[in-house]
Design a protein around this motif. Structure first.
Motif, short mmCIF file in Angstrom:
data_model
loop_
_atom_site.label_atom_id
_atom_site.label_comp_id
_atom_site.label_asym_id
_atom_site.label_seq_id
_atom_site.Cartn_x
_atom_site.Cartn_y
_atom_site.Cartn_z
N SER A 123 54.85 -0.72 34.82
CA SER A 123 56.49 0.06 35.18
C SER A 123 55.83 0.59 35.89
CB SER A 123 56.82 -0.39 34.24
OG SER A 123 58.22 0.85 34.05
N TYR A 124 56.33 0.56 37.78
CA TYR A 124 55.92 2.20 38.10
C TYR A 124 56.52 1.76 39.80
CZ TYR A 124 52.60 5.67 41.32
OH TYR A 124 52.45 6.85 41.98
N GLN A 125 56.53 3.31 39.96
CA GLN A 125 57.12 2.91 41.11
C GLN A 125 56.87 4.61 42.22
OE1 GLN A 125 59.85 1.18 43.38
NE2 GLN A 125 58.55 2.22 45.19
N ARG A 126 55.66 3.60 43.23
CA ARG A 126 54.98 5.01 44.06
C ARG A 126 56.32 5.91 44.48
NH1 ARG A 126 49.92 4.04 48.01
NH2 ARG A 126 50.52 1.80 47.43
N GLU A 127 55.57 7.43 44.35
CA GLU A 127 56.68 8.37 45.35
C GLU A 127 56.62 8.21 46.40
OE1 GLU A 127 54.62 8.08 42.59
OE2 GLU A 127 55.18 9.42 40.85
N ALA A 129 57.44 5.49 48.58
CA ALA A 129 56.87 4.70 49.23
C ALA A 129 56.53 4.35 50.52
CB ALA A 129 57.29 3.74 48.24
N ASP A 158 59.71 -2.13 39.20
CA ASP A 158 60.06 -1.46 39.41
C ASP A 158 60.88 -0.95 38.42
OD1 ASP A 158 62.03 -2.69 40.11
OD2 ASP A 158 62.10 -2.39 42.50
N SER A 164 56.75 -4.74 42.94
CA SER A 164 57.01 -3.61 44.14
C SER A 164 55.62 -3.97 45.23
CB SER A 164 56.88 -2.44 44.05
OG SER A 164 56.32 -2.26 43.20
N ALA A 184 61.20 -5.18 48.00
CA ALA A 184 61.02 -3.78 46.81
C ALA A 184 60.77 -2.64 47.14
CB ALA A 184 60.76 -4.34 45.50
N THR A 185 61.58 -1.62 47.07
CA THR A 185 60.51 -0.46 47.70
C THR A 185 58.73 -0.35 47.37
OG1 THR A 185 62.58 0.86 46.77
CG2 THR A 185 60.70 1.76 47.36
N ALA A 186 58.33 -0.34 48.81
CA ALA A 186 56.93 -0.44 48.42
C ALA A 186 56.57 0.08 50.12
CB ALA A 186 56.48 -1.50 47.84
#
Length: 263
Positions: A123-127, A129, A158, A164, A184-186
């Motif tokens: 579980s991680y979302q790049r800042e 992105a 995410d 993502s 997804a946001t990437a």
């Protein structure tokens, strides 16, 4: 790896400002003095420079500096990292207008793994992105954790449960008839964009849609891609893929559709 800043070999005065960790970059492979997707790499660098520095990056100078660096290293094949930063940037006054600098690293050409890799969903979302910024600590941290758990790399999921991207790569799936690109946001990689264009040229069906981890049971193949090339994924978590080699072959043909731009 040898380093060049604004077309000249790096001296020690350049290194300290480069460690401020504010900037962005692109990575690419050079073969025979040519690059696939060079225009996309330039576009990425110019967009990032406008967003982070409110400045323009001159494409002609960039290409000239890269050619100069390759010539100085006497190589036509290389792994290249181009980083845009500023020696004048002051984190205490981040809105202050500063001149930009371009750091070019020239390394040995990349080689791709043959065996399929196993990756761990985390579980991680790049800042920020959409920008290929130099804040890479979380990417390598999660890769390290995945390797400690017996995997080869990490795959990011995410907060909504959507896949993502990988730590430093994008991923494509195969459902037996179409190539599926996660929605997804990437960071949308240059290789991913080239592959999508190549698949379209081949008349191969493809779609971008949300992919949740439980949906992987309906996929028969998975392939990772970045500037170094393509490699098959044998397993994501506990889900095993039997046709990743078939997808790899298809994507290799698609990438072959992308022309090489001579620098």
């Amino acid at each position: 790896m040898r380093l060049f800043c604004n077309g000249r070999p790096v001296d020690v005065d350049v290194l300290a400002p480069a460690l401020v960790n504010y900037g962005h970059f692109t990575s690419l492979q050079v073969r025979g003095g040519a690059v696939q997707g060079w225009a996309l790499h330039v576009q990425r660098l110019r967009q990032g420079t406008r967003e982070l520095f409110d400045a323009d990056l001159d494409a002609a100078s960039l290409q000239r500096w890269l050619k100069r660096a390759l010539e100085a290293c006497e190589v036509g094949d290389a792994s290249v990292r181009i980083t845009v930063f500023s020696r004048a940037f002051d984190f205490r006054q981040p809105q202050q207008a500063v001149p930009i600098d371009v750091l070019i690293g020239i390394g040995v050409p990349a080689t791709m793994p043959v065996a399929g890799r196993a990756v761990l969903p985390v579980s991680y979302q790049r800042e920020l992105a959409h920008v290929k910024h130099v804040g890479t600590f979380p990417l390598f941290h999660y890769r390290r954790q995945a390797m400690a758990a017996g995997y080869d790399d990490a795959l990011f999921v995410d907060a909504a449960g959507c896949i993502s991207e990988g730590s430093t790569w994008n991923v494509a799936f195969w459902d037996g008839g179409r190539v599926i690109w996660p929605q997804a946001t990437a960071l949308r990689g240059v290789s991913e964009l080239l592959l999508m264009d190549g698949l379209a040229a081949l008349g191969q069906g493809q779609v971008r849609r949300e992919v949740h981890v439980p949906m992987l049971a309906g996929m028969s193949g998975a392939v990772a891609c970045n500037s170094t090339g393509l490699w098959p994924l044998a397993r994501i978590g506990e889900q095993v893929f039997e046709q990743s080699d078939l997808l790899l072959e298809l994507l290799q043909r698609a990438l072959g559709e992308a022309p090489w731009a001579v620098l």
